[in-house]
Design an enzyme around this catalytic site. Sequence first.
Site, mmCIF file in Angstrom:
data_model
loop_
_atom_site.group_PDB
_atom_site.id
_atom_site.type_symbol
_atom_site.label_atom_id
_atom_site.label_comp_id
_atom_site.label_asym_id
_atom_site.label_seq_id
_atom_site.Cartn_x
_atom_site.Cartn_y
_atom_site.Cartn_z
ATOM 1 N N LYS A 188 55.826 -23.805 66.226
ATOM 2 C CA LYS A 188 56.340 -24.973 65.506
ATOM 3 C C LYS A 188 57.533 -24.541 64.650
ATOM 4 C CE LYS A 188 55.212 -28.052 61.664
ATOM 5 N NZ LYS A 188 54.205 -28.714 60.871
ATOM 6 N N GLU A 233 54.151 -34.515 49.127
ATOM 7 C CA GLU A 233 53.487 -33.245 49.469
ATOM 8 C C GLU A 233 53.355 -32.320 48.269
ATOM 9 O OE1 GLU A 233 54.488 -31.862 53.240
ATOM 10 O OE2 GLU A 233 53.187 -30.113 53.121
#
Length: 438
Positions: A188, A233
């Site tokens: 990723k 976040e």
Amino acid sequence: MLTMTKQHLHARSYFIDGVGSAVSPFDSELPTDLTDFLTRLPASGLSAWVRGHSGLVGWGELSRFETKGADRFADASDFWKQLSAGADVDDAVRLPGSGPVAFGSFGFSDRTDIPSVLIVPRVVLGRHSGRVWVTTMSFDDEPAPERLGAPSPLERPRAVTVTAGGRDDWEETVGKVVDRIRAGEAKKVVMARDAAARSDEPLDVRFLLGHLNAHYPTCWTYHVDGMLGATPELLVSSHDGAVHSRVLAGTFYNNSGDHDVDVEAARHVLAKSKDSAEHKYAVDSLVETLSPLCSSLEVDCEPFLLELPNVIHLASDARGHLTHRSDGSRVSSLEIAAALHPTAAVGGTPRGRALELIDELEATDRGRYAGPVGWIGASGDGEWGLALRGGRLDEDGRGVRLFAGGGIVGESVPEYEWLETVAKLAPMLAALGVRTER
Ligand SMILES: C=C(O[C@@H]1C=C(C(=O)O)C=C[C@H]1O)C(=O)O
């Protein structure tokens, strides 16, 4: 480089009576002598970390520490330990964020030329658990901290134009990343892009923060030294040994306008292997780093859907308790942030290779985008988010360089990744009064 300070910090925190608990520090009317609080804040030099009705807003700059490079977190930790350790503190509040605090914003990469910064304000207004307080900070030889100024109306941004880098180029780069991932170079990689929003007039940061806080009350609205936004976040918060982290990865951006339809579609789409794999990389990278620091750590078994006005994320919360070091002390929130950064949510997996691919292929210097932003107190407790869904104010104050990115895996489709970044830019564009990106 660390410059030793011989100045002796004094900090005093005290409750302000009579401020209703339902009022945000950004609301323009407080039913006390702090009426029109927001309009009385200086238009520049503000620091903020606010979620809904709780948080900290600082103003006036008592001290500033700048650093860059691989040691930026260690340098900043040393600076703050030294300044806060010998402080003369009168804290009648004893809530998270009372007593001496510094606001910070850190570069994403070891290599960026944009400095990381810690700012110690002269005055902080704090709110937690419905209680409101003020902290004043000064050095021995300093005059009394700044009071709130005379009200000045908030200025809504006018005639903001947005120029984004080429969509085709970015999608081509994302395509290259997909190929490299499929070839086995990484699992990723988070790729970002930027866009320039410009106005003819100086932007009023107070308006932008107020707008973000009002529209994204579950996000942490931040502003530190020109880096501003509303992030969903949380890298880490630590209070009295209790740590909390919220990992996001996996994003649904189709907004049909019908909430139930969107949530159902998000549930369906995010359950697919692409998003759940992307999410798992991010959770694993958090657990790997956080568990050695904790005596206990629990992570949600299944991610939940975090619903925001612009996107729906796959989210997991981790909660734990920090271990004590041999001398009885605990690792500070900034040290934890340093250890965690960059998580797979903003870097990739495996971390080293993903960062190399970002360096090689991403056209923009992230600066402090996607780096830790937040605050630290004298005990080392604090709250650090990732500087997402925002941007960096231009030097002349008339524009913002906006950033947005997304996690790329082998199954990613460049066109959809672009649309995801468009959705992620929406909060700041709306605050800037821009309907759609051009
Ligand atoms: C990189 C960003 O967001 C990150 C990437 C996400 C994803 O790829 O799904 C989700 C949340 C964040 O961890 C951004 O907002 O710019």
